[in-house]
Design a protein around this motif. Structure first.
Motif, PDB file in Angstrom:
ATOM      1  N   LEU A  56       0.832  -1.201   0.000  1.00  0.00           N
ATOM      2  CA  LEU A  56       0.000   0.000   0.000  1.00  0.00           C
ATOM      3  C   LEU A  56       0.868   1.253   0.000  1.00  0.00           C
ATOM      4  CD1 LEU A  56      -2.698  -1.135   2.598  1.00  0.00           C
ATOM      5  CD2 LEU A  56      -2.890  -1.123   0.115  1.00  0.00           C
ATOM      6  N   LEU A  57       1.969   1.222   0.742  1.00  0.00           N
ATOM      7  CA  LEU A  57       2.900   2.348   0.753  1.00  0.00           C
ATOM      8  C   LEU A  57       3.462   2.609  -0.641  1.00  0.00           C
ATOM      9  CD1 LEU A  57       5.675   3.008   3.364  1.00  0.00           C
ATOM     10  CD2 LEU A  57       6.304   2.817   0.980  1.00  0.00           C
ATOM     11  N   LEU A  58       3.855   1.547  -1.329  1.00  0.00           N
ATOM     12  CA  LEU A  58       4.409   1.707  -2.673  1.00  0.00           C
ATOM     13  C   LEU A  58       3.355   2.218  -3.649  1.00  0.00           C
ATOM     14  CD1 LEU A  58       6.610  -1.522  -2.863  1.00  0.00           C
ATOM     15  CD2 LEU A  58       7.388   0.832  -2.595  1.00  0.00           C
ATOM     16  N   ILE A  59       2.104   1.837  -3.452  1.00  0.00           N
ATOM     17  CA  ILE A  59       1.030   2.356  -4.302  1.00  0.00           C
ATOM     18  C   ILE A  59       0.872   3.865  -4.078  1.00  0.00           C
ATOM     19  CG2 ILE A  59      -1.462   2.331  -4.671  1.00  0.00           C
ATOM     20  CD1 ILE A  59      -1.430  -0.672  -4.229  1.00  0.00           C
ATOM     21  N   VAL A  60       0.974   4.305  -2.827  1.00  0.00           N
ATOM     22  CA  VAL A  60       0.894   5.747  -2.541  1.00  0.00           C
ATOM     23  C   VAL A  60       2.039   6.491  -3.229  1.00  0.00           C
ATOM     24  CG1 VAL A  60       1.039   7.478  -0.711  1.00  0.00           C
ATOM     25  CG2 VAL A  60      -0.359   5.438  -0.385  1.00  0.00           C
ATOM     26  N   VAL A  61       3.251   5.918  -3.218  1.00  0.00           N
ATOM     27  CA  VAL A  61       4.389   6.538  -3.904  1.00  0.00           C
ATOM     28  C   VAL A  61       4.117   6.608  -5.409  1.00  0.00           C
ATOM     29  CG1 VAL A  61       6.840   6.303  -4.436  1.00  0.00           C
ATOM     30  CG2 VAL A  61       6.021   5.826  -2.128  1.00  0.00           C
ATOM     31  N   ALA A  62       3.557   5.525  -5.969  1.00  0.00           N
ATOM     32  CA  ALA A  62       3.250   5.512  -7.403  1.00  0.00           C
ATOM     33  C   ALA A  62       2.203   6.578  -7.747  1.00  0.00           C
ATOM     34  CB  ALA A  62       2.760   4.125  -7.816  1.00  0.00           C
ATOM     35  N   MET A  63       1.190   6.729  -6.904  1.00  0.00           N
ATOM     36  CA  MET A  63       0.184   7.761  -7.157  1.00  0.00           C
ATOM     37  C   MET A  63       0.791   9.159  -7.050  1.00  0.00           C
ATOM     38  SD  MET A  63      -3.418   6.404  -5.516  1.00  0.00           S
ATOM     39  CE  MET A  63      -2.851   6.518  -3.831  1.00  0.00           C
ATOM     40  N   SER A  64       1.740   9.337  -6.147  1.00  0.00           N
ATOM     41  CA  SER A  64       2.403  10.636  -6.028  1.00  0.00           C
ATOM     42  C   SER A  64       3.198  10.956  -7.288  1.00  0.00           C
ATOM     43  CB  SER A  64       3.318  10.646  -4.807  1.00  0.00           C
ATOM     44  OG  SER A  64       2.581  10.462  -3.610  1.00  0.00           O
ATOM     45  N   ALA A  65       3.862   9.936  -7.852  1.00  0.00           N
ATOM     46  CA  ALA A  65       4.595  10.149  -9.106  1.00  0.00           C
ATOM     47  C   ALA A  65       3.639  10.562 -10.223  1.00  0.00           C
ATOM     48  CB  ALA A  65       5.353   8.878  -9.488  1.00  0.00           C
ATOM     49  N   LEU A 104      -3.771   3.358   6.761  1.00  0.00           N
ATOM     50  CA  LEU A 104      -3.335   4.571   7.444  1.00  0.00           C
ATOM     51  C   LEU A 104      -1.812   4.606   7.575  1.00  0.00           C
ATOM     52  CD1 LEU A 104      -6.056   4.815  10.248  1.00  0.00           C
ATOM     53  CD2 LEU A 104      -5.933   6.106   8.112  1.00  0.00           C
ATOM     54  N   LEU A 105      -1.214   3.464   7.899  1.00  0.00           N
ATOM     55  CA  LEU A 105       0.239   3.404   8.008  1.00  0.00           C
ATOM     56  C   LEU A 105       0.897   3.623   6.647  1.00  0.00           C
ATOM     57  CD1 LEU A 105       2.703   2.851   9.810  1.00  0.00           C
ATOM     58  CD2 LEU A 105       2.433   0.418   9.297  1.00  0.00           C
ATOM     59  N   GLY A 106       0.335   2.999   5.598  1.00  0.00           N
ATOM     60  CA  GLY A 106       0.891   3.162   4.253  1.00  0.00           C
ATOM     61  C   GLY A 106       0.824   4.601   3.782  1.00  0.00           C
ATOM     62  N   ILE A 107      -0.300   5.292   4.053  1.00  0.00           N
ATOM     63  CA  ILE A 107      -0.430   6.691   3.646  1.00  0.00           C
ATOM     64  C   ILE A 107       0.496   7.579   4.476  1.00  0.00           C
ATOM     65  CG2 ILE A 107      -2.016   8.652   3.593  1.00  0.00           C
ATOM     66  CD1 ILE A 107      -4.249   6.727   2.865  1.00  0.00           C
ATOM     67  N   ALA A 108       0.537   7.323   5.796  1.00  0.00           N
ATOM     68  CA  ALA A 108       1.363   8.154   6.669  1.00  0.00           C
ATOM     69  C   ALA A 108       2.840   8.064   6.316  1.00  0.00           C
ATOM     70  CB  ALA A 108       1.144   7.743   8.125  1.00  0.00           C
ATOM     71  N   LEU A 109       3.312   6.886   5.935  1.00  0.00           N
ATOM     72  CA  LEU A 109       4.718   6.726   5.565  1.00  0.00           C
ATOM     73  C   LEU A 109       4.955   6.979   4.074  1.00  0.00           C
ATOM     74  CD1 LEU A 109       5.652   3.522   7.611  1.00  0.00           C
ATOM     75  CD2 LEU A 109       6.048   5.909   8.218  1.00  0.00           C
ATOM     76  N   ILE A 161      16.780  20.019 -11.772  1.00  0.00           N
ATOM     77  CA  ILE A 161      15.546  20.821 -11.693  1.00  0.00           C
ATOM     78  C   ILE A 161      15.409  21.421 -10.309  1.00  0.00           C
ATOM     79  CG2 ILE A 161      13.023  20.728 -11.801  1.00  0.00           C
ATOM     80  CD1 ILE A 161      13.250  18.605 -13.918  1.00  0.00           C
ATOM     81  N   GLY A 162      15.722  20.605  -9.294  1.00  0.00           N
ATOM     82  CA  GLY A 162      15.672  21.082  -7.923  1.00  0.00           C
ATOM     83  C   GLY A 162      14.511  20.503  -7.152  1.00  0.00           C
ATOM     84  N   ALA A 163      14.662  20.505  -5.827  1.00  0.00           N
ATOM     85  CA  ALA A 163      13.594  20.031  -4.955  1.00  0.00           C
ATOM     86  C   ALA A 163      12.428  21.011  -4.988  1.00  0.00           C
ATOM     87  CB  ALA A 163      14.119  19.865  -3.532  1.00  0.00           C
ATOM     88  N   GLY A 164      11.243  20.501  -4.644  1.00  0.00           N
ATOM     89  CA  GLY A 164      10.054  21.339  -4.620  1.00  0.00           C
ATOM     90  C   GLY A 164       9.048  21.016  -5.693  1.00  0.00           C
ATOM     91  N   ILE A 165       9.328  19.970  -6.503  1.00  0.00           N
ATOM     92  CA  ILE A 165       8.400  19.633  -7.582  1.00  0.00           C
ATOM     93  C   ILE A 165       7.395  18.572  -7.161  1.00  0.00           C
ATOM     94  CG2 ILE A 165      10.064  20.223  -9.364  1.00  0.00           C
ATOM     95  CD1 ILE A 165      10.612  17.247  -9.735  1.00  0.00           C
ATOM     96  N   ALA A 166       7.631  17.913  -6.025  1.00  0.00           N
ATOM     97  CA  ALA A 166       6.764  16.796  -5.627  1.00  0.00           C
ATOM     98  C   ALA A 166       5.360  17.291  -5.316  1.00  0.00           C
ATOM     99  CB  ALA A 166       7.359  16.077  -4.420  1.00  0.00           C
ATOM    100  N   GLN A 167       4.395  16.483  -5.693  1.00  0.00           N
ATOM    101  CA  GLN A 167       2.991  16.796  -5.450  1.00  0.00           C
ATOM    102  C   GLN A 167       2.299  15.525  -4.993  1.00  0.00           C
ATOM    103  OE1 GLN A 167       1.331  19.832  -5.778  1.00  0.00           O
ATOM    104  NE2 GLN A 167      -0.468  18.837  -4.936  1.00  0.00           N
ATOM    105  N   GLY A 168       1.746  15.543  -3.781  1.00  0.00           N
ATOM    106  CA  GLY A 168       1.043  14.368  -3.276  1.00  0.00           C
ATOM    107  C   GLY A 168      -0.325  14.223  -3.908  1.00  0.00           C
ATOM    108  N   PRO A 169      -0.894  13.017  -3.866  1.00  0.00           N
ATOM    109  CA  PRO A 169      -2.242  12.815  -4.415  1.00  0.00           C
ATOM    110  C   PRO A 169      -3.260  13.660  -3.658  1.00  0.00           C
ATOM    111  CG  PRO A 169      -1.154  10.715  -3.944  1.00  0.00           C
ATOM    112  CD  PRO A 169      -0.326  11.781  -3.319  1.00  0.00           C
ATOM    113  N   PRO A 170      -4.309  14.104  -4.318  1.00  0.00           N
ATOM    114  CA  PRO A 170      -5.340  14.880  -3.619  1.00  0.00           C
ATOM    115  C   PRO A 170      -6.015  14.046  -2.540  1.00  0.00           C
ATOM    116  CG  PRO A 170      -6.038  14.335  -5.862  1.00  0.00           C
ATOM    117  CD  PRO A 170      -4.606  13.947  -5.753  1.00  0.00           C
ATOM    118  N   ALA A 171      -6.557  14.760  -1.551  1.00  0.00           N
ATOM    119  CA  ALA A 171      -7.178  14.074  -0.415  1.00  0.00           C
ATOM    120  C   ALA A 171      -8.323  13.167  -0.858  1.00  0.00           C
ATOM    121  CB  ALA A 171      -7.676  15.108   0.593  1.00  0.00           C
TER     122      ALA A 171
END
Length: 760
Positions: free
Chosen positions: A421-430, A689-694, A712-722
């Motif tokens: 689940l954690l890796l899925i959250v990372v994939a959605m963030s990408a 909850l643990l997967g999303i939190a981490l 490019i620099g840090a600051g480009i990351a965008q988390g999935p919408p709530a």
């Protein structure tokens, strides 16, 4: 052996779904790793092949026509010199498409640094107007050998004799001119020269550049490009795709190994009596271990072989860059070793995790421990008793108690389920970060929609008048971009003057403040890393023979030139050169305006004196990453389902001992089913909850680290919408509850004799 096979066959019939998911998950993991390997090979080897076969120069130095490049051959560490070749900046057009180019005079004979022909022929003195186009430029112009290309503003035409691959930095519309090789007689108005240096030790490139600039003089050097920059640019997005696939492939492999380990451990606890019987009839501990080991290694082997076979047979047919990468990879020397080694390594890893769990089965005593001797689930906690007193549903209360208060194995179970689940959250963030470049480009350094470059026959007032008349243009920021020598004279960076102090260009700042005062500038992460400076420092650079000293007051997100850009206002640059005129205009369009339509209208209205291009997006080459992310999410979901089936199976088996007591206190089969479903849903909810939190901070760190390493620099990351996270968590919990409903319902309706047998 026959008894072993019968046991395996019986267990397979009982756990068909789990076996299928294990095979599919292993196939997905191995396929991801194979695709990552193919993309890494595709990113590196084509450029390396061109560089080696063409004996390209490690350093290309652009100078003024008056520079004496002959002295470069005597420098220490220089193996050979290509050139100097005369160059002319020009604009060519074919099929209505315009492009800025560098006409480079070249000989008709073989030489170091000569590109590799892919079609057509090389330059021939019998055809003085013949030219060879660099392959990226040819694709942009839709040109082929035999086509005639024009030079707008003149009566000249050139005939395409051939198309060639070059190891030099490739053509980028609006950013870097394309290469056109021509006979020296075709370069009629040379405005510079270019010389290539092939070095005896490529690792000493910076030192060689420094020596060369010292010999030539800083004022004579206009630009320096090195083989490291060209290689990094050629690898570009393809290498990033490989990194994404490799990272998620390894993560999925770890999750799959842990899922198999948990599945075997749960199965052993549910078959303690059967294992004891096997030992009682003569099975040795090694034979018991072999039963579980061979069974799960067979699943892993089947999935790995299927993945390798499908990748080899059908991989090159995948549309887009993935298919191209696999086709190239299949012709590389290490292809066979990787095709065999990666599946074997994956199977061995799963075998190792399987062996650790199966070893416990070998330690089960021949005399089974009575179930009554097993640890009790524990008394109801105070909150649980209070909840029952409030007449809350017994299924909810007892299910929650069963999930969290029954045994110390719960944290390990939650951790194994949380990993995919954690890796899925990372994939959605990408995925969300890539969408951000298209939906909110102004936040990632792409405020402009179009770049306009006028030729020498049209002045600044005429351009401004033309742009002001178009109501679709919200703002036009004049500017220039020149190459500047860095301190130490080991390379060049891009110095950009854009906007004015009265109307500054809206840079996307990640650190510091905007450059609004005299001599103030903002810089990209790539430039800060290259010079070893940070926000607040002063830097000195050289443009021609003029020094330029700037105070870096901010770091902007810079997607161009690997972040090696320092940006100030046009007013600041004019303080050194009052006659400086804008060489480009960055246009911001109003909402709803079509960039391609505006570009066409501007080019037509200017009578061909404007070169108008849409601002390229750095993630345009990552369009295939969306399909990759979807595939990775599917693989991780399969691994999560395997772990869920393990959790459900363990919960159902451990609930058999409580079944008589629950029926005795008056609970119906539906309520007993609800206890198991609630316990599974609570475990899944905790894992979500643990997967999303981490996962969210991990995704931000990984994406920003990639942004920093790419310049490019840090600051480009965008988390999935709530809302998406809520949908993801709700789907996972409801899916877990739905998977648990059927086996829990069957267990709740066991006959009395079956229940007594399980408790005995």
């Amino acid at each position: 052996m026959r008894a072993t096979l019968r046991w395996v066959h019986s267990d397979l019939r009982t756990h068909r779904g789990e076996a299928l998911f294990l095979v599919l998950a292993t196939a997905g993991v191995v396929a991801s790793l194979l695709l990552a390997t193919a993309l890494f090979g595709y990113a590196t080897n084509p450029w390396q092949r061109v560089f080696t076969q063409s004996r390209d120069a490690h350093v290309w130095i652009h100078t003024t026509p008056s520079a004496d490049a002959g002295e470069l051959s005597g420098l220490d560490g220089v193996d050979s010199v290509a050139g100097p070749f005369p160059t002319e900046s020009a604009t060519v057009a074919a099929r209505g498409i315009r492009a800025s180019v560098e006409l480079r005079g070249s000989t008709s004979g073989p030489a170091d640094g000569r590109p590799l022909l892919t079609s057509g022929r090389w330059l021939d003195g019998a055809h003085p107007d013949g030219v060879v186009l660099e392959s990226h430029l040819a694709r942009a112009l839709l040109a082929e050998p035999g086509d005639v290309i024009a030079l707008p503003g003149t009566a000249r035409t050139l005939t395409v004799a051939g198309i060639a691959d070059s190891a030099e930095p490739r053509y980028r519309p609006g950013e870097r001119p394309g290469l056109v090789w021509a006979l020296p007689s075709a370069v009629r108005a040379p405005d510079g020269e270019v010389t290539g240096l092939r070095l005896t030790d490529p690792d000493e490139t910076d030192y060689a550049v420094q020596r060369a600039v010292t010999v030539l003089g800083a004022g004579a050097v206009s630009e320096v490009s090195t083989w490291q920059q060209a290689r990094s640019e050629a690898q570009g997005d393809t290498r990033l795709l490989g990194q994404v696939l490799g990272l998620f492939g390894l993560g999925a492999l770890l999750a799959a190994g842990l899922a198999v380990h948990g599945a075997i451990g749960t199965r052993i606890r549910g078959h303690l009596r059967d294992i004891s019987v096997l030992k009682a009839i003569g099975f040795t501990p090694a034979q018991v271990v072999r039963v579980f080991l061979l069974q799960h290694v067979a699943y892993a082997l089947l999935g790995a072989v299927a993945a390798a076979t499908l990748t080899e047979a059908l991989g090159s047919r995948i549309p887009g860059r993935l298919g191209d990468a696999i086709g190239v990879w299949q012709g590389l020397p290490g292809h066979t070793a990787a095709l065999a080694g990666i599946p074997v390594a994956a199977v061995l890893f799963i075998a190792a995790t399987t062996g650790l769990a199966a070893w416990r089965a070998g330690r089960v005593p021949p005399v089974p421990v009575p179930r009554s001797a097993a640890p009790a689930a524990g008394r109801l906690s105070g909150p649980a008793r209070g909840a029952l007193g409030l007449r809350l549903s017994p299924a909810l209360v007892l299910g929650w108690h069963k999930a969290f208060a029954r045994r110390p194995r719960t944290p390990a179970t939650v951790a194994r389920l949380a990993l995919p689940l954690l890796l899925i959250v990372v994939a959605m963030s990408a995925w969300t970060t890539i969408d951000r470049f298209h939906t909110r480009p102004e936040q990632v350094g792409l405020a402009a929609d179009l770049t306009v470059r006028p030729d020498r026959e049209i002045g600044d007032p005429e351009v401004r008048s033309l742009l002001d008349r178009d109501p679709r243009i919200a703002a036009a920021h004049p500017g220039v971009e020149v190459a500047a020598l860095v301190p130490g004279q080991t390379g060049t960076i891009a110095l950009r003057g854009l906007g004015t102090r009265a109307d500054p260009y809206p840079y996307a700042l990640a650190e510091g403040r905007p450059a609004l005062g005299r001599d103030e500038a903002v810089a990209g992460q790539g430039l800060l890393d290259l010079l070893g400076v940070r926000v607040g420092d002063w830097v000195r650079m050289t443009v021609g023979d003029q020094p330029q000293i700037l105070h870096i007051v901010g770091r902007n997100i810079e997607p161009e030139n690997a972040g090696r850009v320092i940006s100030t206002s046009l007013d600041t640059l004019r303080e050194n050169d009052p006659e400086l005129r804008p060489a480009l205009y960055e246009l911001r369009l109003r909402a709803g305006a079509d960039a391609h339509e505006v570009a066409g209208d501007l080019a037509t209205a200017a009578g061909g004196h404007l070169d108008v291009h849409a601002v390229p997006h750095p993630v345009d080459g990552l369009s295939s990453l969306r399909g990759v992310v979807l595939g990775l999410i599917a693989v991780l979901a399969l691994i999560g389902i395997v772990e869920l089936l393990t959790v459900i199976g363990g919960t159902v088996r451990e609930g058999e001992r409580d079944l008589l007591a629950l029926k005795a206190i008056g609970l119906t089969p539906r309520q007993i089913t609800g206890i198991t479903v609630t316990a599974t849903a609570c475990t899944a909810l905790t894992a979500v909850l643990l997967g999303i939190a981490l996962g969210l901070p991990l995704a931000r760190w990984l994406i920003d680290a990639q942004g920093s390493s790419s310049g490019i620099g840090a600051g480009i990351a965008q988390g999935p919408p709530a809302g998406l996270l809520l949908l993801f968590g709700t789907s996972a919990v409801l899916g877990a509850a739905a998977l648990a409903a059927l086996p829990a319902s069957r267990a709740a309706r066991h006959r009395l004799a079956d229940t007594l047998s399980a408790v005995a």
